[in-house]
Design a protein around this motif. Structure first.
Motif, mmCIF file in Angstrom:
data_model
loop_
_atom_site.group_PDB
_atom_site.id
_atom_site.type_symbol
_atom_site.label_atom_id
_atom_site.label_comp_id
_atom_site.label_asym_id
_atom_site.label_seq_id
_atom_site.Cartn_x
_atom_site.Cartn_y
_atom_site.Cartn_z
ATOM 1 N N VAL A 1 24.627 -78.563 26.992
ATOM 2 C CA VAL A 1 25.256 -77.833 28.086
ATOM 3 C C VAL A 1 26.714 -78.263 28.145
ATOM 4 O O VAL A 1 27.013 -79.454 28.293
ATOM 5 C CB VAL A 1 24.545 -78.121 29.424
ATOM 6 C CG1 VAL A 1 25.215 -77.358 30.565
ATOM 7 C CG2 VAL A 1 23.065 -77.778 29.331
ATOM 8 N N GLU A 2 27.628 -77.300 28.034
ATOM 9 C CA GLU A 2 29.056 -77.608 28.034
ATOM 10 C C GLU A 2 29.735 -76.990 29.248
ATOM 11 O O GLU A 2 29.409 -75.880 29.657
ATOM 12 C CB GLU A 2 29.715 -77.084 26.752
ATOM 13 C CG GLU A 2 29.185 -77.760 25.485
ATOM 14 C CD GLU A 2 29.927 -77.315 24.249
ATOM 15 O OE1 GLU A 2 30.708 -76.337 24.330
ATOM 16 O OE2 GLU A 2 29.735 -77.938 23.192
ATOM 17 N N ARG A 3 30.687 -77.750 29.802
ATOM 18 C CA ARG A 3 31.467 -77.280 30.948
ATOM 19 C C ARG A 3 32.857 -77.879 30.868
ATOM 20 O O ARG A 3 33.010 -79.057 30.538
ATOM 21 C CB ARG A 3 30.789 -77.690 32.261
ATOM 22 C CG ARG A 3 31.513 -77.238 33.520
ATOM 23 C CD ARG A 3 30.691 -77.575 34.757
ATOM 24 N NE ARG A 3 31.356 -77.182 35.992
ATOM 25 C CZ ARG A 3 32.152 -77.966 36.694
ATOM 26 N NH1 ARG A 3 32.399 -79.206 36.261
ATOM 27 N NH2 ARG A 3 32.718 -77.534 37.801
ATOM 28 N N ASP A 4 33.876 -77.066 31.128
ATOM 29 C CA ASP A 4 35.275 -77.508 31.050
ATOM 30 C C ASP A 4 35.621 -78.044 29.667
ATOM 31 O O ASP A 4 36.502 -78.903 29.522
ATOM 32 C CB ASP A 4 35.573 -78.590 32.096
ATOM 33 C CG ASP A 4 35.385 -78.110 33.518
ATOM 34 O OD1 ASP A 4 35.606 -76.913 33.762
ATOM 35 O OD2 ASP A 4 35.011 -78.937 34.370
ATOM 36 N N GLY A 5 34.913 -77.560 28.644
ATOM 37 C CA GLY A 5 35.182 -78.020 27.289
ATOM 38 C C GLY A 5 34.546 -79.336 26.936
ATOM 39 O O GLY A 5 34.767 -79.873 25.852
ATOM 40 N N TYR A 6 33.737 -79.898 27.844
ATOM 41 C CA TYR A 6 33.092 -81.185 27.623
ATOM 42 C C TYR A 6 31.573 -81.011 27.611
ATOM 43 O O TYR A 6 31.017 -80.294 28.448
ATOM 44 C CB TYR A 6 33.463 -82.189 28.733
ATOM 45 C CG TYR A 6 34.914 -82.561 28.739
ATOM 46 C CD1 TYR A 6 35.382 -83.631 27.983
ATOM 47 C CD2 TYR A 6 35.833 -81.831 29.500
ATOM 48 C CE1 TYR A 6 36.727 -83.976 27.996
ATOM 49 C CE2 TYR A 6 37.176 -82.165 29.509
ATOM 50 C CZ TYR A 6 37.612 -83.238 28.747
ATOM 51 O OH TYR A 6 38.939 -83.569 28.750
ATOM 52 N N PRO A 7 30.892 -81.682 26.687
ATOM 53 C CA PRO A 7 29.427 -81.657 26.720
ATOM 54 C C PRO A 7 28.921 -82.429 27.925
ATOM 55 O O PRO A 7 29.274 -83.580 28.141
ATOM 56 C CB PRO A 7 29.032 -82.337 25.399
ATOM 57 C CG PRO A 7 30.204 -83.179 25.017
ATOM 58 C CD PRO A 7 31.421 -82.477 25.550
#
Length: 264
Positions: free
Chosen positions: A13-19
């Motif tokens: 799950v990735e968010r804001d380019g971070y895993p």
């Protein structure tokens, strides 16, 4: 935000380019991220009884640890405070929670959600919340620590996933802040992070009761990633003379790149 599947049948799950999370829907005991393994090892060492635990998670994403708790401590009532409702909807659709779970997701910030909880209502509180790769300052200050202390049972356990650059000065200030409320503060940390070789995560553990250093050293020694348990005395030496955060705290340092929270 997105969910990226791999050839093993797991998903990141990735968010804001971070895993943010790694989930294997068929195997909730598979923990790929270093710090998630360390959170589970701490619970394994300090809460070995499989009886249900009332757990509050500040930060949800894929709810990897909540799934692990459900498997290891069946019947555990869990509250997940995750303000990103579209992310939760995506996770529920693509990575459904297991049958029979007692996981309740509330679409609120950590501060809002914790403020609404009853005093002494949680056996364990896990704080694992990031904004663009940083722990927000509001989740590091003295006011926040007091609220966490309020919702914890007297023998409760507080686990925080922190991230810092070599030298771990921000983590030292966080620990100094926690020591204002909790008599016992320790750290589970990768050896290469402890030695200052790279930016990385530190799992900070706080309790009013003494921590079982023998069991924690034992689980650290057999961790998949070379880890070390820093007991309270060592942490006290590391934070000696360190200035605690004020009421609102400061955000953790900017990670150098997405590799700071990488899978291996």
């Amino acid at each position: 935000m997105s969910i990226v599947w791999d050839e093993r049948g797991g998903a990141t799950v990735e968010r804001d380019g971070y895993p943010q999370s790694y989930v294997d829907p068929d195997d909730p005991l598979l923990l790929v991220f270093e710090y998630v393994q360390q959170l589970a090892l701490v619970l394994e060492a300090l809460r070995p009884d499989p009886a249900p635990l009332a757990v509050t998670h500040v930060g949800g994403a894929g709810m990897t640890l909540a799934r692990w708790v459900h498997r290891v401590h069946p019947g555990s009532p869990q509250i997940v405070l995750e303000p990103d409702a579209p992310l939760t909807e995506l996770v529920r659709r693509e990575l459904p929670l297991p049958r029979g779970h007692r996981i309740r997701v509330r679409p609120v910030t950590g501060q809002e959600g914790v403020a609404a909880l009853r005093t002494a209502s949680a056996d364990v509180v896990v704080v694992d919340a990031f904004d663009e790769g940083r722990v927000p300052g509001d989740l590091a200050g003295a006011a926040w620590v007091r609220e966490l202390d309020r919702v914890l049972a007297p023998d409760g356990l507080l686990l925080l996933n922190a991230a810092d650059e070599p030298g771990l000065r921000w983590v030292a200030r966080l620990c100094a802040t926690l020591r204002q409320r909790f008599a016992h503060v320790g750290q589970m940390v990768l050896r290469e992070v402890a030695s200052g070789r790279r930016f990385g995560n530190v799992v900070v553990v706080a309790s009013h009761d003494p921590l079982d250093d023998v069991s924690l050293r034992r689980v650290a020694a057999r961790a998949n990633f070379p880890s070390a348990w820093r007991a309270g005395g060592e942490v006290d030496r590391l934070v000696a003379g360190v200035r605690p955060f004020g009421e609102t705290g400061e955000a953790s340092p900017v990670p150098p790149d997405t590799g700071a929270l990488r899978l291996r």
